[in-house]
Scaffold this active site. Sequence first.
Site, PDB file in Angstrom:
ATOM      1  N   ASP A  25       0.791  -1.311   0.155  1.00 30.44           N
ATOM      2  CA  ASP A  25      -0.148   0.025   0.073  1.00 30.44           C
ATOM      3  C   ASP A  25       0.894   1.197   0.120  1.00 30.44           C
ATOM      4  OD1 ASP A  25      -2.681   1.222   0.798  1.00 30.44           O
ATOM      5  OD2 ASP A  25      -1.427   2.268   1.769  1.00 30.44           O
ATOM      6  N   PHE A  27      -5.440   2.523   0.271  1.00 24.66           N
ATOM      7  CA  PHE A  27      -5.815   1.631  -0.891  1.00 24.66           C
ATOM      8  C   PHE A  27      -5.814   0.178  -1.025  1.00 24.66           C
ATOM      9  CE2 PHE A  27      -3.434   5.402  -2.934  1.00 24.66           C
ATOM     10  CZ  PHE A  27      -4.592   6.254  -3.040  1.00 24.66           C
ATOM     11  N   ASP A  28      -5.205  -0.459   0.248  1.00 24.71           N
ATOM     12  CA  ASP A  28      -5.800  -1.786   0.547  1.00 24.71           C
ATOM     13  C   ASP A  28      -7.211  -1.797   0.757  1.00 24.71           C
ATOM     14  OD1 ASP A  28      -3.642  -3.660   0.249  1.00 24.71           O
ATOM     15  OD2 ASP A  28      -2.373  -2.866   2.051  1.00 24.71           O
ATOM     16  N   VAL A  29      -7.585  -0.883   1.466  1.00 23.70           N
ATOM     17  CA  VAL A  29      -9.245  -0.855   2.283  1.00 23.70           C
ATOM     18  C   VAL A  29      -9.864  -0.533   0.870  1.00 23.70           C
ATOM     19  CG1 VAL A  29     -10.818   0.120   3.533  1.00 23.70           C
ATOM     20  CG2 VAL A  29      -8.658  -0.251   4.243  1.00 23.70           C
ATOM     21  N   GLY A  49     -10.022  -3.882  -1.362  1.00 28.13           N
ATOM     22  CA  GLY A  49     -10.987  -4.900  -0.618  1.00 28.13           C
ATOM     23  C   GLY A  49     -12.479  -4.425  -0.700  1.00 28.13           C
TER      24      GLY A  49
END
Length: 395
Positions: free
Chosen positions: A147, A175-177, A180
């Site tokens: 991320d 950006f991971d979130v 997801g």
Amino acid sequence: MDNNSAISGALPLEGVVIADFSRVLAGPYATMLLADMGATVIKVESPAGDDTRSWVPPKRPDGVSTYYAAINRNKKSIVLDFRDDDDLAVAQVLTARADVVIENFKPGGLARFGLDYESVRERNGNVIYCSISGFGSAEGAGLPGYDLIVQAMSGLMSLTGDPDGPAYRAGISVFDVMAGLHSTIAILAALRHRENTGQGQGIETSLLASAMSGLVNQTSAYVAGGVTPTRMGNAHPSLFPYEPLPTADSDLIITAGNDNQFRKLVEVLGVPELADDVRFATNADRTERRDELRPLLIDRLTTRPAAHWFDKLNEVGVPNGPINTIAEGVHYAEKLGLQPIVQVGPEGNTVPGVRNPISFSTLTPRYDLAPPELGQDTAEIRSWLAATASPGAPA
């Protein structure tokens, strides 16, 4: 174990089996949200376990990483070593039996195990297979998808920090979130598509693609306007006031997003004439002349403490708020009745977690299973697979 064994109540994803080959954040966050809605999620881990199991501090009193705990409730864990022929066969059977497969290995990394999309589709023709990467499966396939790297390379860090200071990362792996969440949306859409057509789907999401979409007005500034945004500290490029401003004791976020809110703001501050000042008549005027307007607002705000202005501005509908700690944020959510803390696991043996943010009129997300210990359900899952499929058989 049958499709409904891990599910309580009639939830929209009841009966959907998800083989979760993802780890760290983006994939596990997506599968937790799906599990909350009733899906049976089987978390496949190597003998070393998900990396986040060892990401401490902080940790719970029982030693479990709070990072791992944040994104792995309502799942069952099986340990499989793909270098072992028997374990690999079990993984292949699982993908043949699952409705959804999700993974975030480096693009192409599962092909040598027969666990890539094309191989799984041969065993399971209507599978929904979601791959999450850092930079996509084309020219960016070889790049590691962390991320922080995407925050830097997407341009986000160029926007974060003081104008003359260094670039900063966001306080979370934003950006991971986002990836997801985008994966969750895509999987739900693919399930609906399969319900209508009987067709499975291959899905690709990436952190960089999520960043391009998630930067919204900032990427649009360049794409649609030819403007490259830059760091502005806490200021907004298109609105003023829309930032922290000092009061007598602490900063207060004040956002006047339209002319009516600005008029109410200056009336509360005791300078109503500013609303009729031609220099500040419209948002565009206020934004262009923010350096003239800011000291006029600060002159009034610094006469009273933040709590005073918070109450007064809320009374007239001007958005504002203090800069809280995480603890203060949780307590404020509790004060508002949002009930941010839930107890996860069977009654009498629960652990605290953060509530699923979605509220339905007739449904309640489940919190049945605490984040699993490494491999705690291996025997149960192997038994279930042996009873319902054989290696290479279609689902």
